[in-house]
Motif scaffolding. Sequence first.
Motif: not given
Length: 105
Positions: A42, A44, A93-101
Amino acid sequence: MEGIERIKSARNNELKVGQLYTWDGHALVAVPPSEQVKVPITLEAMDAVRKVRSQSTREGFRPCLMVTASWMLLAALSEVEDLPDQVIDYGLSVYAKLSRRKDRS
């Protein structure tokens, strides 16, 4: 196009599918496989590697990114007791951020 014609005329029937070749000016030469493994990370994590690398620069010596990232991974493995659980939490948390995007676009 002259270079391409030279490559075609010098091409050997023994070329292997999946093998990478380079042109040395006279013939196609097989490129040996790299011993370095490339792992996507990532942004980050890349920022963290760059920060540690910058802090590790001393007296003209600047460790390469491979050395910095490798040591960070090895140190985390020996220092963080619940590393597998933390990896899972971070992944979620990474997958959740990607899903929201994705949902926003």
